[in-house]
Design a protein around this motif. Structure first.
Motif, PDB file in Angstrom:
ATOM      1  N   ARG A  82       0.836  -1.200   0.000  1.00 55.48           N
ATOM      2  CA  ARG A  82       0.000   0.000   0.000  1.00 55.48           C
ATOM      3  C   ARG A  82       0.876   1.257   0.000  1.00 55.48           C
ATOM      4  NH1 ARG A  82      -5.194   0.838   0.796  1.00 55.48           N
ATOM      5  NH2 ARG A  82      -5.554  -1.235   1.597  1.00 55.48           N
ATOM      6  N   GLN A  83       1.968   1.239   0.762  1.00 55.73           N
ATOM      7  CA  GLN A  83       2.875   2.390   0.799  1.00 55.73           C
ATOM      8  C   GLN A  83       3.555   2.586  -0.552  1.00 55.73           C
ATOM      9  OE1 GLN A  83       5.237   1.041   4.163  1.00 55.73           O
ATOM     10  NE2 GLN A  83       4.544   2.791   5.372  1.00 55.73           N
ATOM     11  N   PHE A  84       3.920   1.489  -1.208  1.00 52.76           N
ATOM     12  CA  PHE A  84       4.563   1.581  -2.511  1.00 52.76           C
ATOM     13  C   PHE A  84       3.605   2.172  -3.540  1.00 52.76           C
ATOM     14  CE2 PHE A  84       5.705  -0.216  -6.682  1.00 52.76           C
ATOM     15  CZ  PHE A  84       6.967   0.334  -6.820  1.00 52.76           C
ATOM     16  N   TYR A  85       2.365   1.696  -3.534  1.00 57.90           N
ATOM     17  CA  TYR A  85       1.365   2.229  -4.460  1.00 57.90           C
ATOM     18  C   TYR A  85       1.153   3.724  -4.213  1.00 57.90           C
ATOM     19  CZ  TYR A  85      -3.147   2.930  -6.749  1.00 57.90           C
ATOM     20  OH  TYR A  85      -4.161   3.413  -7.522  1.00 57.90           O
ATOM     21  N   ALA A  86       1.094   4.128  -2.961  1.00 59.18           N
ATOM     22  CA  ALA A  86       0.939   5.555  -2.621  1.00 59.18           C
ATOM     23  C   ALA A  86       2.157   6.345  -3.095  1.00 59.18           C
ATOM     24  CB  ALA A  86       0.738   5.723  -1.118  1.00 59.18           C
ATOM     25  N   ALA A  87       3.343   5.766  -2.958  1.00 59.13           N
ATOM     26  CA  ALA A  87       4.569   6.447  -3.405  1.00 59.13           C
ATOM     27  C   ALA A  87       4.565   6.631  -4.921  1.00 59.13           C
ATOM     28  CB  ALA A  87       5.805   5.664  -2.956  1.00 59.13           C
ATOM     29  N   VAL A  88       4.132   5.611  -5.644  1.00 57.00           N
ATOM     30  CA  VAL A  88       4.064   5.717  -7.111  1.00 57.00           C
ATOM     31  C   VAL A  88       3.092   6.827  -7.495  1.00 57.00           C
ATOM     32  CG1 VAL A  88       3.291   4.524  -9.216  1.00 57.00           C
ATOM     33  CG2 VAL A  88       4.768   3.342  -7.575  1.00 57.00           C
ATOM     34  N   LYS A  89       1.947   6.875  -6.839  1.00 51.36           N
ATOM     35  CA  LYS A  89       0.980   7.932  -7.126  1.00 51.36           C
ATOM     36  C   LYS A  89       1.572   9.303  -6.792  1.00 51.36           C
ATOM     37  CE  LYS A  89      -3.187   7.072  -5.589  1.00 51.36           C
ATOM     38  NZ  LYS A  89      -4.368   6.501  -4.909  1.00 51.36           N
ATOM     39  N   ASP A  90       2.345   9.395  -5.719  1.00 48.02           N
ATOM     40  CA  ASP A  90       2.994  10.666  -5.366  1.00 48.02           C
ATOM     41  C   ASP A  90       4.018  11.080  -6.421  1.00 48.02           C
ATOM     42  OD1 ASP A  90       1.492  10.998  -3.069  1.00 48.02           O
ATOM     43  OD2 ASP A  90       3.064  10.233  -1.731  1.00 48.02           O
ATOM     44  N   VAL A  91       4.732  10.109  -6.975  1.00 51.13           N
ATOM     45  CA  VAL A  91       5.686  10.407  -8.048  1.00 51.13           C
ATOM     46  C   VAL A  91       4.940  11.014  -9.232  1.00 51.13           C
ATOM     47  CG1 VAL A  91       7.245   9.401  -9.772  1.00 51.13           C
ATOM     48  CG2 VAL A  91       7.420   8.698  -7.373  1.00 51.13           C
ATOM     49  N   TYR A  92       3.827  10.408  -9.607  1.00 52.43           N
ATOM     50  CA  TYR A  92       3.044  10.929 -10.728  1.00 52.43           C
ATOM     51  C   TYR A  92       2.446  12.290 -10.395  1.00 52.43           C
ATOM     52  CZ  TYR A  92       3.684   6.951 -13.714  1.00 52.43           C
ATOM     53  OH  TYR A  92       4.260   6.013 -14.532  1.00 52.43           O
ATOM     54  N   ARG A  93       2.088  12.512  -9.155  1.00 56.64           N
ATOM     55  CA  ARG A  93       1.563  13.819  -8.728  1.00 56.64           C
ATOM     56  C   ARG A  93       2.654  14.888  -8.908  1.00 56.64           C
ATOM     57  NH1 ARG A  93      -0.377  12.506  -4.065  1.00 56.64           N
ATOM     58  NH2 ARG A  93      -2.542  12.485  -4.668  1.00 56.64           N
ATOM     59  N   ILE A  94       3.901  14.530  -8.624  1.00 54.86           N
ATOM     60  CA  ILE A  94       5.019  15.470  -8.786  1.00 54.86           C
ATOM     61  C   ILE A  94       5.300  15.714 -10.270  1.00 54.86           C
ATOM     62  CG2 ILE A  94       7.523  15.753  -8.443  1.00 54.86           C
ATOM     63  CD1 ILE A  94       7.090  14.207  -5.733  1.00 54.86           C
ATOM     64  N   LEU A  95       5.243  14.654 -11.085  1.00 55.83           N
ATOM     65  CA  LEU A  95       5.535  14.784 -12.504  1.00 55.83           C
ATOM     66  C   LEU A  95       4.467  15.582 -13.255  1.00 55.83           C
ATOM     67  CD1 LEU A  95       6.880  11.203 -13.328  1.00 55.83           C
ATOM     68  CD2 LEU A  95       8.209  13.313 -13.084  1.00 55.83           C
ATOM     69  N   LEU A  96       3.226  15.398 -12.851  1.00 54.54           N
ATOM     70  CA  LEU A  96       2.109  16.135 -13.461  1.00 54.54           C
ATOM     71  C   LEU A  96       1.682  17.218 -12.481  1.00 54.54           C
ATOM     72  CD1 LEU A  96       0.010  13.037 -14.593  1.00 54.54           C
ATOM     73  CD2 LEU A  96       1.345  14.542 -16.088  1.00 54.54           C
ATOM     74  N   ASP A  97       1.160  18.320 -12.941  1.00 50.66           N
ATOM     75  CA  ASP A  97       0.632  19.299 -11.996  1.00 50.66           C
ATOM     76  C   ASP A  97      -0.659  18.750 -11.385  1.00 50.66           C
ATOM     77  OD1 ASP A  97      -1.573  19.898 -13.737  1.00 50.66           O
ATOM     78  OD2 ASP A  97      -0.329  21.334 -14.806  1.00 50.66           O
ATOM     79  N   GLU A  98      -1.159  19.396 -10.353  1.00 51.82           N
ATOM     80  CA  GLU A  98      -2.336  18.884  -9.632  1.00 51.82           C
ATOM     81  C   GLU A  98      -3.534  18.681 -10.558  1.00 51.82           C
ATOM     82  OE1 GLU A  98      -2.813  17.672  -6.565  1.00 51.82           O
ATOM     83  OE2 GLU A  98      -0.699  17.980  -6.072  1.00 51.82           O
ATOM     84  N   GLU A  99      -3.754  19.629 -11.472  1.00 49.41           N
ATOM     85  CA  GLU A  99      -4.911  19.523 -12.369  1.00 49.41           C
ATOM     86  C   GLU A  99      -4.774  18.331 -13.306  1.00 49.41           C
ATOM     87  OE1 GLU A  99      -7.039  22.075 -15.913  1.00 49.41           O
ATOM     88  OE2 GLU A  99      -5.994  23.191 -14.327  1.00 49.41           O
ATOM     89  N   GLN A 100      -3.597  18.188 -13.930  1.00 50.81           N
ATOM     90  CA  GLN A 100      -3.368  17.046 -14.819  1.00 50.81           C
ATOM     91  C   GLN A 100      -3.444  15.733 -14.049  1.00 50.81           C
ATOM     92  OE1 GLN A 100      -0.771  17.011 -18.507  1.00 50.81           O
ATOM     93  NE2 GLN A 100       0.489  18.132 -17.035  1.00 50.81           N
ATOM     94  N   TYR A 101      -2.898  15.731 -12.831  1.00 43.73           N
ATOM     95  CA  TYR A 101      -2.917  14.507 -12.031  1.00 43.73           C
ATOM     96  C   TYR A 101      -4.354  14.100 -11.709  1.00 43.73           C
ATOM     97  CZ  TYR A 101      -2.066  11.098  -8.416  1.00 43.73           C
ATOM     98  OH  TYR A 101      -2.071   9.940  -7.680  1.00 43.73           O
ATOM     99  N   ALA A 102      -5.202  15.061 -11.355  1.00 43.66           N
ATOM    100  CA  ALA A 102      -6.614  14.765 -11.075  1.00 43.66           C
ATOM    101  C   ALA A 102      -7.286  14.198 -12.327  1.00 43.66           C
ATOM    102  CB  ALA A 102      -7.329  16.018 -10.587  1.00 43.66           C
ATOM    103  N   ASP A 103      -6.989  14.790 -13.485  1.00 42.84           N
ATOM    104  CA  ASP A 103      -7.542  14.289 -14.749  1.00 42.84           C
ATOM    105  C   ASP A 103      -7.024  12.882 -15.051  1.00 42.84           C
ATOM    106  OD1 ASP A 103      -8.886  16.682 -15.054  1.00 42.84           O
ATOM    107  OD2 ASP A 103      -7.448  17.503 -16.523  1.00 42.84           O
TER     108      ASP A 103
END
Length: 176
Positions: A82-103
Motif C-alpha cells: 500500500r505504501q509503494f502504491y501511494a509512493a508511485v501515485k505521489d511520483v506521478y503527482r510530482i511529474l504532473l501538476d495537480e490539475e493534470q494529475y486529477a484528470d
C-alpha cells in the motif's frame, strides 16, 4: 577561456521535448516534464517506505529472492504494498501538476497502465531502473560495451572485427 569538465548547460532532454513529453491515455493528452525532477524520487526513497531496505534484504537473502522469500519479506512488511502504491501515485503527482494529475486519476489507470507508462517514461528519460539499485563496483566500465576483465585471457579468442571468427590455431590444426 575556461573549459568545463561537467557542463550542466549542455544539451538536455528539453531540447528534444521543449514542451514536455506528451502521453496519450484515455483519449486525453498528459504532458510530463522533459527531465525528471530530483524531488520525484523522494516518495520512493522515503524512510517510511524503506524500499532500499527491502531491496537490500532481497539481495542478501539466502535463496536469491525466490517467490517464497519475497512473499515472506512482504508479510514482514505488510504495509509495503500500500505504501509503494501511494509512493508511485505521489511520483506521478510530482511529474504532473495537480490539475493534470486529477484528470489522470479520473481515467482510472490500472496497475498494468502504471507499469507500461513507468517503463516507457524510464526509456524516454534514459533511466534504467535496475541500475538504481546496483552498486558502482558491480560494473567495470560506464560505457555501453564492456572491456574484458583480463585482456591476456581473451587476446587470442576475441576477433579483431565484429562478425569475424575467432582465431584458434589449436583447433584448426588438429582437424587435418
Amino acid at each position: 577561456m575556461s573549459s568545463f569538465v561537467i557542463d550542466l548547460d549542455a544539451e538536455r532532454r528539453e531540447v528534444r521535448y521543449p514542451n514536455g513529453i506528451p502521453v496519450k491515455f484515455g483519449g486525453e493528452q498528459f504532458i510530463f516534464p522533459a527531465e525528471v525532477p530530483a524531488e520525484a524520487l523522494d516518495p520512493l526513497l522515503s524512510d517510511e517506505l524503506d524500499l532500499v531496505g527491502f531491496f537490500g534484504d532481497l539481495v542478501t537473502s539466502s535463496g536469491g529472492g525466490t517467490v517464497s522469500e519475497i512473499t515472506e519479506m512482504l508479510f514482514r512488511r505488510p504495509r509495503l504494498p500500500r505504501q509503494f502504491y501511494a509512493a508511485v501515485k505521489d511520483v506521478y503527482r510530482i511529474l504532473l501538476d495537480e490539475e493534470q494529475y486529477a484528470d489522470f486519476l479520473a481515467k482510472r489507470p490500472s496497475i498494468p497502465d502504471y507499469v507500461r507508462l513507468t517503463t516507457s517514461l524510464a526509456k524516454v528519460y534514459g533511466v534504467e531502473l535496475g541500475k538504481l539499485f546496483t552498486s558502482d563496483s558491480s560494473s567495470g566500465t560506464a560505457s555501453e560495451t564492456s572491456s574484458p576483465t583480463s585482456p591476456d585471457s581473451t587476446a587470442v579468442s576475441t576477433p579483431a572485427e565484429s562478425g569475424a571468427a575467432p582465431e584458434s590455431p589449436d583447433s584448426s590444426a588438429s582437424g587435418a
